[in-house]
Design a protein around this motif. Structure first.
Motif, PDB file in Angstrom:
ATOM      1  N   PRO A   1       0.800  -1.233   0.000  1.00 32.46           N
ATOM      2  CA  PRO A   1       0.000   0.000   0.000  1.00 32.46           C
ATOM      3  C   PRO A   1       0.825   1.272   0.000  1.00 32.46           C
ATOM      4  CG  PRO A   1      -0.191  -1.162   2.100  1.00 32.46           C
ATOM      5  CD  PRO A   1       0.488  -2.099   1.156  1.00 32.46           C
ATOM      6  N   GLU A   2       1.932   1.306   0.719  1.00 33.44           N
ATOM      7  CA  GLU A   2       2.724   2.536   0.746  1.00 33.44           C
ATOM      8  C   GLU A   2       3.275   2.874  -0.632  1.00 33.44           C
ATOM      9  OE1 GLU A   2       5.687   2.608   3.720  1.00 33.44           O
ATOM     10  OE2 GLU A   2       4.306   2.285   5.395  1.00 33.44           O
ATOM     11  N   SER A   3       3.850   1.873  -1.299  1.00 37.81           N
ATOM     12  CA  SER A   3       4.408   2.122  -2.632  1.00 37.81           C
ATOM     13  C   SER A   3       3.302   2.395  -3.648  1.00 37.81           C
ATOM     14  CB  SER A   3       5.243   0.919  -3.077  1.00 37.81           C
ATOM     15  OG  SER A   3       6.362   0.737  -2.228  1.00 37.81           O
ATOM     16  N   LEU A   4       2.162   1.702  -3.504  1.00 38.37           N
ATOM     17  CA  LEU A   4       1.045   1.922  -4.420  1.00 38.37           C
ATOM     18  C   LEU A   4       0.535   3.356  -4.311  1.00 38.37           C
ATOM     19  CD1 LEU A   4      -1.079   0.785  -6.407  1.00 38.37           C
ATOM     20  CD2 LEU A   4      -2.480   0.209  -4.412  1.00 38.37           C
ATOM     21  N   VAL A   5       0.362   3.828  -3.102  1.00 38.58           N
ATOM     22  CA  VAL A   5      -0.136   5.184  -2.893  1.00 38.58           C
ATOM     23  C   VAL A   5       0.875   6.215  -3.398  1.00 38.58           C
ATOM     24  CG1 VAL A   5      -0.738   6.877  -1.118  1.00 38.58           C
ATOM     25  CG2 VAL A   5      -1.678   4.562  -1.020  1.00 38.58           C
ATOM     26  N   ARG A   6       2.148   5.972  -3.138  1.00 37.61           N
ATOM     27  CA  ARG A   6       3.179   6.895  -3.620  1.00 37.61           C
ATOM     28  C   ARG A   6       3.172   6.957  -5.146  1.00 37.61           C
ATOM     29  NH1 ARG A   6       6.914   5.049  -0.743  1.00 37.61           N
ATOM     30  NH2 ARG A   6       7.947   3.664  -2.213  1.00 37.61           N
ATOM     31  N   PHE A   7       3.108   5.784  -5.794  1.00 36.68           N
ATOM     32  CA  PHE A   7       3.127   5.739  -7.260  1.00 36.68           C
ATOM     33  C   PHE A   7       1.891   6.423  -7.844  1.00 36.68           C
ATOM     34  CE2 PHE A   7       1.943   3.441 -11.198  1.00 36.68           C
ATOM     35  CZ  PHE A   7       3.035   3.779 -11.986  1.00 36.68           C
ATOM     36  N   CYS A   8       0.713   6.122  -7.298  1.00 36.31           N
ATOM     37  CA  CYS A   8      -0.512   6.705  -7.827  1.00 36.31           C
ATOM     38  C   CYS A   8      -0.586   8.202  -7.534  1.00 36.31           C
ATOM     39  CB  CYS A   8      -1.728   5.982  -7.257  1.00 36.31           C
ATOM     40  SG  CYS A   8      -1.873   4.261  -7.809  1.00 36.31           S
ATOM     41  N   GLY A   9      -0.011   8.623  -6.407  1.00 35.99           N
ATOM     42  CA  GLY A   9       0.060  10.053  -6.144  1.00 35.99           C
ATOM     43  C   GLY A   9       0.889  10.788  -7.176  1.00 35.99           C
ATOM     44  N   HIS A  10       2.033  10.187  -7.547  1.00 35.53           N
ATOM     45  CA  HIS A  10       2.842  10.767  -8.618  1.00 35.53           C
ATOM     46  C   HIS A  10       2.044  10.832  -9.920  1.00 35.53           C
ATOM     47  CE1 HIS A  10       6.507  11.335  -6.493  1.00 35.53           C
ATOM     48  NE2 HIS A  10       6.793  10.060  -6.320  1.00 35.53           N
ATOM     49  N   LEU A  11       1.318   9.759 -10.243  1.00 36.73           N
ATOM     50  CA  LEU A  11       0.509   9.746 -11.461  1.00 36.73           C
ATOM     51  C   LEU A  11      -0.528  10.871 -11.438  1.00 36.73           C
ATOM     52  CD1 LEU A  11      -0.330   5.999 -12.246  1.00 36.73           C
ATOM     53  CD2 LEU A  11       1.203   7.516 -13.508  1.00 36.73           C
ATOM     54  N   GLY A  12      -1.202  11.015 -10.307  1.00 37.46           N
ATOM     55  CA  GLY A  12      -2.228  12.041 -10.210  1.00 37.46           C
ATOM     56  C   GLY A  12      -1.683  13.437 -10.404  1.00 37.46           C
ATOM     57  N   ARG A  13      -0.564  13.739  -9.762  1.00 35.31           N
ATOM     58  CA  ARG A  13       0.036  15.063  -9.939  1.00 35.31           C
ATOM     59  C   ARG A  13       0.506  15.272 -11.370  1.00 35.31           C
ATOM     60  NH1 ARG A  13       1.484  13.694  -4.612  1.00 35.31           N
ATOM     61  NH2 ARG A  13       3.333  12.554  -5.272  1.00 35.31           N
ATOM     62  N   ASP A  14       1.106  14.235 -11.960  1.00 34.27           N
ATOM     63  CA  ASP A  14       1.632  14.367 -13.313  1.00 34.27           C
ATOM     64  C   ASP A  14       0.513  14.537 -14.337  1.00 34.27           C
ATOM     65  OD1 ASP A  14       3.909  14.327 -15.136  1.00 34.27           O
ATOM     66  OD2 ASP A  14       3.145  12.402 -15.817  1.00 34.27           O
ATOM     67  N   HIS A  15      -0.640  13.926 -14.093  1.00 33.76           N
ATOM     68  CA  HIS A  15      -1.732  14.008 -15.065  1.00 33.76           C
ATOM     69  C   HIS A  15      -2.388  15.387 -15.111  1.00 33.76           C
ATOM     70  CE1 HIS A  15      -1.370   9.786 -15.853  1.00 33.76           C
ATOM     71  NE2 HIS A  15      -2.443   9.785 -16.604  1.00 33.76           N
ATOM     72  N   ARG A  16      -2.052  16.258 -14.183  1.00 35.63           N
ATOM     73  CA  ARG A  16      -2.601  17.605 -14.248  1.00 35.63           C
ATOM     74  C   ARG A  16      -2.196  18.316 -15.530  1.00 35.63           C
ATOM     75  NH1 ARG A  16      -0.883  21.317 -10.068  1.00 35.63           N
ATOM     76  NH2 ARG A  16      -2.564  22.579 -10.944  1.00 35.63           N
ATOM     77  N   LYS A  17      -0.996  18.052 -16.024  1.00 38.73           N
ATOM     78  CA  LYS A  17      -0.523  18.755 -17.219  1.00 38.73           C
ATOM     79  C   LYS A  17      -1.339  18.382 -18.452  1.00 38.73           C
ATOM     80  CE  LYS A  17       2.983  15.298 -18.395  1.00 38.73           C
ATOM     81  NZ  LYS A  17       4.344  14.857 -18.064  1.00 38.73           N
ATOM     82  N   PHE A  18      -2.028  17.238 -18.428  1.00 37.59           N
ATOM     83  CA  PHE A  18      -2.861  16.825 -19.550  1.00 37.59           C
ATOM     84  C   PHE A  18      -4.250  17.450 -19.502  1.00 37.59           C
ATOM     85  CE2 PHE A  18      -0.176  12.948 -18.740  1.00 37.59           C
ATOM     86  CZ  PHE A  18       0.671  13.134 -19.823  1.00 37.59           C
ATOM     87  N   GLY A  19      -4.581  18.093 -18.388  1.00 36.09           N
ATOM     88  CA  GLY A  19      -5.924  18.627 -18.233  1.00 36.09           C
ATOM     89  C   GLY A  19      -6.912  17.620 -17.669  1.00 36.09           C
ATOM     90  N   THR A  20      -6.402  16.560 -17.042  1.00 36.15           N
ATOM     91  CA  THR A  20      -7.267  15.533 -16.488  1.00 36.15           C
ATOM     92  C   THR A  20      -8.075  16.103 -15.322  1.00 36.15           C
ATOM     93  OG1 THR A  20      -5.646  13.847 -17.068  1.00 36.15           O
ATOM     94  CG2 THR A  20      -7.334  13.228 -15.472  1.00 36.15           C
ATOM     95  N   LEU A  21      -9.401  15.782 -15.295  1.00 39.10           N
ATOM     96  CA  LEU A  21     -10.301  16.258 -14.259  1.00 39.10           C
ATOM     97  C   LEU A  21     -10.901  15.084 -13.502  1.00 39.10           C
ATOM     98  CD1 LEU A  21     -12.196  18.963 -16.361  1.00 39.10           C
ATOM     99  CD2 LEU A  21     -10.237  19.332 -14.846  1.00 39.10           C
ATOM    100  N   ARG A  22     -11.457  15.370 -12.350  1.00 37.43           N
ATOM    101  CA  ARG A  22     -12.114  14.342 -11.545  1.00 37.43           C
ATOM    102  C   ARG A  22     -13.173  13.595 -12.362  1.00 37.43           C
ATOM    103  NH1 ARG A  22     -13.902  13.299  -6.125  1.00 37.43           N
ATOM    104  NH2 ARG A  22     -12.469  14.864  -5.290  1.00 37.43           N
ATOM    105  N   ASP A  23     -13.930  14.318 -13.182  1.00 38.70           N
ATOM    106  CA  ASP A  23     -15.025  13.692 -13.936  1.00 38.70           C
ATOM    107  C   ASP A  23     -14.542  12.706 -14.991  1.00 38.70           C
ATOM    108  OD1 ASP A  23     -16.744  15.195 -12.431  1.00 38.70           O
ATOM    109  OD2 ASP A  23     -17.108  16.717 -13.977  1.00 38.70           O
ATOM    110  N   HIS A  24     -13.260  12.744 -15.344  1.00 43.37           N
ATOM    111  CA  HIS A  24     -12.752  11.829 -16.364  1.00 43.37           C
ATOM    112  C   HIS A  24     -12.533  10.417 -15.820  1.00 43.37           C
ATOM    113  CE1 HIS A  24     -10.980  15.645 -18.386  1.00 43.37           C
ATOM    114  NE2 HIS A  24     -12.189  15.395 -18.846  1.00 43.37           N
ATOM    115  N   PHE A  25     -12.346  10.291 -14.518  1.00 46.02           N
ATOM    116  CA  PHE A  25     -11.973   8.988 -13.965  1.00 46.02           C
ATOM    117  C   PHE A  25     -13.045   7.918 -14.102  1.00 46.02           C
ATOM    118  CE2 PHE A  25      -8.678  11.641 -12.257  1.00 46.02           C
ATOM    119  CZ  PHE A  25      -7.577  10.794 -12.145  1.00 46.02           C
ATOM    120  N   PRO A  26     -14.333   8.211 -13.876  1.00 46.61           N
ATOM    121  CA  PRO A  26     -15.333   7.163 -14.097  1.00 46.61           C
ATOM    122  C   PRO A  26     -15.354   6.639 -15.535  1.00 46.61           C
ATOM    123  CG  PRO A  26     -16.260   8.944 -12.786  1.00 46.61           C
ATOM    124  CD  PRO A  26     -14.934   9.429 -13.279  1.00 46.61           C
TER     125      PRO A  26
END
Length: 415
Positions: A106-131
């Protein structure tokens, strides 16, 4: 499963070296699970991994299908992606497999996904896109798993995707409170440094905080929505400029544009700094730095940072190449060694008989070791990093003292 937000500087369980950030690096917000148990049960983890083993031989076709139905069902997301999707499909696949690898950590998973979430901001990704992404991902997995797909597997994947999406969304929204998604930066200098290589210096329009050793994604005006990661070759400067060592990759759009097309005055965009290969990750005073080709860039930045901190570390630097002509940056580093008594520089050539050290970098490291009392920083082509890591581990260096960027960042990118 619930998550809480932790700011750097608080005192939870001792962080791994990969979690530690160097001041004055931007305050990344790390999401941590409130409980130590994995977000999925052992049975759910087994179901997910079994389904991946079924679809993995068809993974390339599955990612094509995923984007096809995503764009057909939700055409509004298509503008977020580049016109050519080959590289993007590969990134999705690597991220998906990495998440599956980490699902019981869980620690590594959360760290990795946190990096993904921050990095995806540059693409214009929004909360509504995830579903929408989750819906199409599960549909793609179900199609390519065939009869092996069951309701239990679907439920396990739904739960896993929910955890991943929650972490990514939380990390992105927290990050948005403190810094922009992208930074415009003007090219102020471009210097050819050999066939197909240039040093490109940019000045961000607003302050850009990063740590020596981190990497930065770059978008050029000629190829919108295509990003390529580069490591600044300098520690943070007072004037705020960053210098990248760029090698034009055959068929690479971003690298070719930066090397052959960019001129002073052009404006590029920078994504948020990423990576944990920073000086504050070190616990030893002795450092071993190993670089192949333009992988020297983050190592050079780390050496500059040691100098900025008063030379409190002894640094052994090994540079490797196939031939003497390809021994990139050695003269520059030798000049730095003349100024700093704590820096030792050695060059190794594997495929040419010339004065000096001969052999591949892993061979040379084994000869000059052991290095178990050093923190190790590796940068360069993936095969070199992989073999050097294996050599160092076999000769007693603790794996958690060996630092390098993820393999899907600079070395594997082809744009």
């Amino acid at each position: 499963m619930r998550f809480r937000i932790r700011r750097p500087g608080s005192t939870p369980v001792p962080p791994s070296p990969e979690e530690q950030e160097q001041a004055p690096a931007p305050a990344e917000y790390l999401l941590e699970p409130e409980v130590a148990e994995p977000p999925l049960s052992p049975h759910e983890i087994a179901l997910i991994r079994a389904s991946v083993s079924v679809v993995e031989p068809l993974a390339a076709d599955m990612t094509v299908y995923f984007y096809a139905i995503l764009f057909a069902r939700y055409p509004e997301v298509r503008p977020l992606f580049p016109p050519g999707m080959d590289a993007q499909r590969g990134r999705l696949l690597r991220a998906l497999l990495r998440i599956v690898d980490l699902v019981d950590d869980p620690e590594s998973l959360v760290r990795f996904c946190g990096h993904l979430g921050r990095d995806h901001r540059k693409f214009g990704t929004l909360r509504d896109h995830f579903p929408a992404v989750g819906e199409c991902l599960l549909a793609s997995l179900a199609r390519y798993a065939g009869p092996a797909w069951t309701q239990d597997i679907a439920d396990a994947w739904t739960k896993a995707y929910g955890v991943v999406a929650d972490v990514m969304i939380g990390a992105a929204e927290e990050d948005a409170r403190t810094r922009p998604a992208v930074w415009p930066a003007t090219v102020v200098h471009r210097v050819p440094c050999g066939p197909g290589i240039a040093e490109v210096t940019v000045r961000p329009h607003t302050p850009y905080e990063y740590a020596a050793g981190q990497y930065v994604s770059v978008e050029t005006p000629w190829h919108p929505r295509q990003w390529r990661s580069y490591s600044p070759a300098n520690a943070p400067r007072e004037d705020g400029t960053l210098t990248f060592h760029v090698r034009a990759v055959p068929g690479g759009t971003v690298s070719t544009a930066l090397v052959h097309r960019a001129v002073p005055g052009d404006v590029v965009h920078l994504g948020a700094p990423m990576g944990d290969m920073v000086l504050d990750a070190a616990v030893h005073n002795d450092l071993l730095c190993v670089a192949g080709g333009t992988g020297l860039a983050p190592i050079r930045a780390l050496v500059e940072e040691v100098a900025r901190r008063g030379g409190r570390h002894q640094v052994n630097l090994f540079l490797g190449a196939r031939t003497g002509a390809e021994l990139y940056g050695v003269d520059d580093m030798l000049r730095m060694a003349q100024r700093h008594h704590w820096l030792t520089v050695r060059g190794a050539v594997s495929d040419e008989y010339i004065p000096g050290i001969r052999g591949s970098l892993p061979q040379v490291l084994a000869e000059y070791g052991p290095w178990y009392q050093h923190d190790v920083f590796l940068s360069g082509p993936v095969p070199m990093v992989t073999s050097a890591r294996q050599t160092l581990t076999l000769t007693g260096t603790s794996p958690d003292r060996i630092h390098h960027d993820p393999f899907d960042v600079s070395a594997l990118a082809t744009t």
